[in-house]
Design a protein around this motif. Structure first.
Motif, PDB file in Angstrom:
ATOM      1  N   UNK A 172      -5.779 -14.061   2.062  1.00 57.38           N
ATOM      2  CA  UNK A 172      -5.589 -15.370   2.671  1.00 57.38           C
ATOM      3  C   UNK A 172      -4.246 -16.007   2.389  1.00 57.38           C
ATOM      4  N   UNK A 173      -3.347 -15.330   1.691  1.00 61.55           N
ATOM      5  CA  UNK A 173      -2.031 -15.894   1.403  1.00 61.55           C
ATOM      6  C   UNK A 173      -1.157 -15.820   2.640  1.00 61.55           C
ATOM      7  N   UNK A 174      -0.170 -16.713   2.697  1.00 62.39           N
ATOM      8  CA  UNK A 174       0.735 -16.720   3.834  1.00 62.39           C
ATOM      9  C   UNK A 174       1.606 -15.469   3.896  1.00 62.39           C
ATOM     10  N   UNK A 175       1.937 -15.043   5.099  1.00 62.88           N
ATOM     11  CA  UNK A 175       2.759 -13.860   5.289  1.00 62.88           C
ATOM     12  C   UNK A 175       4.225 -14.246   5.443  1.00 62.88           C
ATOM     13  N   UNK A 176       5.072 -13.299   5.093  1.00 62.74           N
ATOM     14  CA  UNK A 176       6.519 -13.499   5.165  1.00 62.74           C
ATOM     15  C   UNK A 176       7.133 -12.333   5.937  1.00 62.74           C
ATOM     16  N   UNK A 177       8.277 -12.552   6.597  1.00 64.89           N
ATOM     17  CA  UNK A 177       8.932 -11.434   7.303  1.00 64.89           C
ATOM     18  C   UNK A 177       9.536 -10.449   6.308  1.00 64.89           C
ATOM     19  N   UNK A 178       9.395  -9.159   6.621  1.00 59.39           N
ATOM     20  CA  UNK A 178       9.897  -8.102   5.747  1.00 59.39           C
ATOM     21  C   UNK A 178      10.502  -7.022   6.643  1.00 59.39           C
ATOM     22  N   UNK A 179      11.774  -6.696   6.393  1.00 57.68           N
ATOM     23  CA  UNK A 179      12.507  -5.784   7.283  1.00 57.68           C
ATOM     24  C   UNK A 179      12.881  -4.511   6.539  1.00 57.68           C
ATOM     25  N   UNK A 183      15.125  -1.044   7.729  1.00 66.25           N
ATOM     26  CA  UNK A 183      15.856  -0.372   8.806  1.00 66.25           C
ATOM     27  C   UNK A 183      16.024  -1.237  10.028  1.00 66.25           C
ATOM     28  N   UNK A 184      16.080  -2.539   9.846  1.00 65.77           N
ATOM     29  CA  UNK A 184      16.277  -3.441  10.960  1.00 65.77           C
ATOM     30  C   UNK A 184      15.005  -3.807  11.686  1.00 65.77           C
ATOM     31  N   UNK A 185      13.849  -3.247  11.320  1.00 68.72           N
ATOM     32  CA  UNK A 185      12.583  -3.553  11.966  1.00 68.72           C
ATOM     33  C   UNK A 185      11.792  -4.492  11.074  1.00 68.72           C
ATOM     34  N   UNK A 186      11.384  -5.629  11.648  1.00 66.05           N
ATOM     35  CA  UNK A 186      10.762  -6.695  10.889  1.00 66.05           C
ATOM     36  C   UNK A 186       9.264  -6.725  11.162  1.00 66.05           C
ATOM     37  N   UNK A 187       8.493  -6.845  10.095  1.00 67.15           N
ATOM     38  CA  UNK A 187       7.046  -7.037  10.197  1.00 67.15           C
ATOM     39  C   UNK A 187       6.647  -8.173   9.254  1.00 67.15           C
ATOM     40  N   UNK A 188       5.528  -8.815   9.600  1.00 61.00           N
ATOM     41  CA  UNK A 188       4.976  -9.859   8.734  1.00 61.00           C
ATOM     42  C   UNK A 188       4.047  -9.210   7.709  1.00 61.00           C
ATOM     43  N   UNK A 189       4.345  -9.419   6.425  1.00 64.00           N
ATOM     44  CA  UNK A 189       3.572  -8.816   5.355  1.00 64.00           C
ATOM     45  C   UNK A 189       3.129  -9.903   4.388  1.00 64.00           C
ATOM     46  N   UNK A 190       2.102  -9.586   3.603  1.00 61.34           N
ATOM     47  CA  UNK A 190       1.601 -10.494   2.571  1.00 61.34           C
ATOM     48  C   UNK A 190       2.233 -10.151   1.233  1.00 61.34           C
ATOM     49  N   UNK A 191       2.932 -11.070   0.605  1.00 55.64           N
ATOM     50  CA  UNK A 191       3.565 -10.759  -0.684  1.00 55.64           C
ATOM     51  C   UNK A 191       2.518 -10.504  -1.752  1.00 55.64           C
ATOM     52  N   UNK A 192       2.814  -9.632  -2.720  1.00 57.20           N
ATOM     53  CA  UNK A 192       1.848  -9.342  -3.782  1.00 57.20           C
ATOM     54  C   UNK A 192       1.645 -10.546  -4.704  1.00 57.20           C
ATOM     55  N   UNK A 193       0.474 -10.599  -5.289  1.00 55.09           N
ATOM     56  CA  UNK A 193       0.164 -11.685  -6.223  1.00 55.09           C
ATOM     57  C   UNK A 193       0.988 -11.526  -7.496  1.00 55.09           C
ATOM     58  N   UNK A 194       1.568 -12.597  -8.017  1.00 57.12           N
ATOM     59  CA  UNK A 194       2.347 -12.485  -9.254  1.00 57.12           C
ATOM     60  C   UNK A 194       1.454 -12.160 -10.440  1.00 57.12           C
TER      61      UNK A 194
END
Length: 336
Positions: free
Chosen positions: A6-13, A15-26
């Motif tokens: 349920x955490x917010x997703x962030x853009x992660x690129x 090779x120039x291709x961007x996808x929305x991913x969920x950052x790992x829990x600290x």
């Protein structure tokens, strides 16, 4: 590392291709004190289990001289089970000292009975030393758990304790009212079923009186909660109607803090008006002291009274207008 559901997703690129991913829990840092406290609690639980076995065997052996073993050992488990239940009640009431007092006293009484049974069993077997040392096992476990409960039970200051007690009383009243309403609904349903089975006409329902959760003479909730409501910038004076009835000095101090924290309050007159609006019951000297304490601005009490009454001071160097002498209708001179 685990991801946070349920955490917010962030853009992660890549090779120039961007996808929305969920950052790992600290990963939380290790806390040596917390780990040690858990180990102490586990050790105390093991000591409690050993105490149950020891006291039950001694008590059961003592009682087995008169009753069957299955009955004697069952009854012996009651000795230590009673004060262990009291330990649980102390834990539940750890933030309510008055409510936890009764389980504390009863726990020590039940412990004394359990220790007396162990001492008596040692005497029967011809060894007072074994009985006394065996009884000390239960005493040691009881003291260890008492110290552990005191560590977990963080004491509250008197004013916070009063606030918590009133919240508990209000919740208890609401639970009692809910139980009464539930019983009433069940009774009505039962009567309706009986009348339908007997072919009787259904009686009209009488209105149920609505009870307040708190006495009418005292508001159910304080005008301002202990956690002061944030004041939006530019609207510091909006809380005056509710703040005018606050008598708790802690709540009143938080209201004054919120009033003087507004960025639009800059001049001395603005500070005085803000405090007067937030706490109209304070005297002029008290208002000046509150401003000096929070803004480090020295203001005379006479200035506060001037701002509060709304009378403007005469310009510097200009004498105040002369008042007519008492008993005369004019000031032109004695010859008119």
């Amino acid at each position: 590392m685990k991801t946070r559901p349920g955490a917010g997703q962030v853009p992660y690129a890549i090779g120039g291709k961007v996808h929305m991913v969920t950052p790992p829990a600290p990963k939380l840092p290790r806390n040596a004190d917390r780990a040690l406290l858990r180990a102490i609690t586990a050790a105390a639980a093991l000591m409690l289990a050993a105490c149950i076995v020891w006291a039950t065997v001694n008590g059961g052996e003592l009682l087995s001289r008169m009753v069957p073993e299955w009955a004697s050992y069952t009854a012996a488990a009651v000795f230590d089970g009673a004060w262990m239940i009291c330990l649980g009640l102390e834990w539940v009431a750890r933030h309510h000292p008055q409510q936890a007092r009764a389980p504390q006293v009863a726990g020590w009484v039940f412990l004394a009975v359990s220790m007396a049974a162990v001492v008596e069993n040692g005497r029967v077997h011809g060894s007072w030393a074994v009985g006394i040392v065996g009884a000390g096992v239960s005493a040691i476990v009881k003291v260890v758990w008492t110290l552990l409960l005191r560590h977990y039970a963080t004491p509250l200051d008197p004013m916070t304790q009063q606030w918590v007690d009133r919240e508990r009383a209000q919740l208890a009243a609401e639970r009692g009212l809910l139980q009464v309403e539930t019983d009433t609904l069940h009774a009505r349903a039962y009567l309706a079923g009986q009348r339908a089975a007997l072919g009787l006409a259904e009686q009209p329902h009488r209105p149920v009186p609505q009870l307040d959760a708190a006495p009418a003479a005292e508001p159910a909730t304080p005008a301002v909660a202990p956690a002061a409501t944030p004041v939006v910038a530019g609207h510091a004076y909006g809380a005056a109607p509710a703040a005018a009835q606050v008598e708790d000095p802690v709540q009143l101090a938080r209201i004054i803090d919120a009033a003087l924290a507004d960025e639009s309050v800059k001049t001395k007159s603005d500070m005085v008006r803000a405090v007067v609006t937030a706490a109209p019951r304070l005297s002029a000297q008290q208002i000046a002291d509150e401003i000096a304490k929070r803004r480090d601005v020295q203001i005379a009490a006479s200035y506060v009274r001037t701002i509060r009454t709304g009378r403007a001071k005469p310009p510097a160097g200009q004498p105040a207008p002369e008042q007519p002498a008492p008993g005369r209708g004019h000031t032109a001179g004695p010859y008119l």
